[in-house]
Design a protein around this motif. Structure first.
Motif, mmCIF file in Angstrom:
data_model
loop_
_atom_site.group_PDB
_atom_site.id
_atom_site.type_symbol
_atom_site.label_atom_id
_atom_site.label_comp_id
_atom_site.label_asym_id
_atom_site.label_seq_id
_atom_site.Cartn_x
_atom_site.Cartn_y
_atom_site.Cartn_z
ATOM 1 N N GLU A 12 -1.973 -1.198 1.901
ATOM 2 C CA GLU A 12 -3.317 -1.741 1.712
ATOM 3 C C GLU A 12 -4.320 -1.114 2.662
ATOM 4 O OE1 GLU A 12 -3.861 -5.934 2.883
ATOM 5 O OE2 GLU A 12 -1.763 -5.877 3.543
ATOM 6 N N ASP A 13 -5.593 -1.223 2.238
ATOM 7 C CA ASP A 13 -6.712 -0.858 3.082
ATOM 8 C C ASP A 13 -7.734 -1.976 2.986
ATOM 9 O OD1 ASP A 13 -8.015 -0.505 0.635
ATOM 10 O OD2 ASP A 13 -7.833 1.682 0.683
ATOM 11 N N ASP A 14 -8.955 -1.717 3.390
ATOM 12 C CA ASP A 14 -9.960 -2.779 3.387
ATOM 13 C C ASP A 14 -10.307 -3.255 1.981
ATOM 14 O OD1 ASP A 14 -10.076 -2.700 6.120
ATOM 15 O OD2 ASP A 14 -11.851 -1.416 6.212
ATOM 16 N N GLU A 15 -10.151 -2.377 0.978
ATOM 17 C CA GLU A 15 -10.590 -2.715 -0.377
ATOM 18 C C GLU A 15 -9.458 -3.098 -1.319
ATOM 19 O OE1 GLU A 15 -13.520 -0.958 -3.912
ATOM 20 O OE2 GLU A 15 -12.955 0.313 -2.209
ATOM 21 N N TYR A 16 -8.321 -2.416 -1.208
ATOM 22 C CA TYR A 16 -7.252 -2.589 -2.181
ATOM 23 C C TYR A 16 -5.931 -2.989 -1.529
ATOM 24 C CZ TYR A 16 -10.287 -0.064 -5.448
ATOM 25 O OH TYR A 16 -11.328 0.327 -6.253
ATOM 26 N N LYS A 17 -5.100 -3.653 -2.338
ATOM 27 C CA LYS A 17 -3.711 -3.914 -1.997
ATOM 28 C C LYS A 17 -2.861 -3.333 -3.114
ATOM 29 C CE LYS A 17 -2.597 -7.655 0.136
ATOM 30 N NZ LYS A 17 -2.263 -9.057 0.526
ATOM 31 N N ARG A 31 -7.882 -5.219 -6.341
ATOM 32 C CA ARG A 31 -9.083 -5.223 -5.515
ATOM 33 C C ARG A 31 -9.153 -6.580 -4.805
ATOM 34 N NH1 ARG A 31 -13.312 -1.898 -6.322
ATOM 35 N NH2 ARG A 31 -12.766 -1.657 -8.539
ATOM 36 N N LYS A 32 -9.191 -6.546 -3.502
ATOM 37 C CA LYS A 32 -9.117 -7.793 -2.738
ATOM 38 C C LYS A 32 -10.285 -8.722 -3.035
ATOM 39 C CE LYS A 32 -6.522 -5.873 1.174
ATOM 40 N NZ LYS A 32 -6.535 -5.600 2.629
ATOM 41 N N SER A 33 -11.444 -8.154 -3.303
ATOM 42 C CA SER A 33 -12.617 -8.980 -3.574
ATOM 43 C C SER A 33 -12.642 -9.534 -4.997
ATOM 44 C CB SER A 33 -13.897 -8.172 -3.331
ATOM 45 O OG SER A 33 -13.954 -7.048 -4.198
#
Length: 242
Positions: A12-17, A31-33
């Protein structure tokens, strides 16, 4: 039930898992959001069945992964029951990581080999979505004429069988197409926007509305889901020669 020998892991990064089974082999992307969004284009293409079956009573999903298909159907189709069959307990144990809903009267995740589970499920599903891969490609139990015959038997009249064929894995869309064609009334193959997957659509006596009605339906679905259904319709019509 045969135990799997591979182990899922998360990147993962800030945007995706992302769920992976092997290096650089993405099984699911969230997309985490917007955890219910279909990020990968092949998952969007698999939703083409909604052009023909607007309100399925029961959708069966073969393979949970990060739950993209299952979550989307559950959220976007509020009157539809969604049953997902997954062979790996480790994958199921990651469901909270991917915001997969808890089981309820409309949503269930079953720990089983789909090939064995579906044998005793005649005429239960309006739609079957097959996306069963491991780090070697198509799960062996989900890759044979007998398995596809079981899937066809599990469809109600007028249902649809939708198969993701990952062209980068050990999968051949022409073989899948022939197997589905032998069991359904019509079959169409479209390619995902990214070009890495063929989506095989098998029509088991499914009603096909007039083109004008399909275009209206596609626009409504685009407004409701954010997916480019008019483009999907164009692909289906082109593949069907209509």
């Amino acid at each position: 039930m045969t135990e799997v020998s591979w182990h899922p892991y998360i990147v993962e990064d800030d945007e995706y898992k992302v769920l992976q089974f092997a290096d650089a082999d993405i099984q699911s992307k969230m997309r985490k959001s917007a955890p219910d969004e279909l990020v990968l284009s092949y998952t969007q293409a698999m939703m083409a069945f909604l052009l023909f079956i607007e309100a399925p009573r029961h959708v069966v999903v073969g393979g949970l992964g990060g739950g993209s298909l299952s979550k989307f159907c559950y959220r976007m189709l509020p009157d539809t029951r969604v049953t997902t069959v997954e062979i790996s307990r480790e994958v199921i144990d990651l469901r909270n990581e991917f915001c997969i809903p808890r089981d309820d009267e409309r949503f269930q995740v079953v720990h089983a080999d789909l090939a064995a589970w579906i044998r005793d499920q005649p005429a239960i599903a309006d739609v079957i979505l097959l996306d069963g891969y491991d780090q070697h490609g198509v799960c062996p139990s989900l890759d044979g004429a007998d398995f596809y015959a079981r899937c066809a038997a599990a469809l109600v009249p007028g249902g649809m069988l939708v198969v993701n064929v990952n062209l980068g894995a050990t999968a051949d869309s022409s073989v899948v197409r022939r197997r589905v064609a032998a069991l359904t009334d019509d079959v169409v193959v479209i390619r995902s926007a990214a070009g890495h997957n063929d989506i095989v659509l098998g029509f088991a006596g499914t009603a096909v509305p007039p083109v004008a009605d399909l275009k209206v339906r596609a626009r409504k679905l685009r407004a409701h889901t954010g997916i480019d259904f008019p483009l999907l319709l164009d692909k289906v019509r082109s593949a069907a020669g209509r």
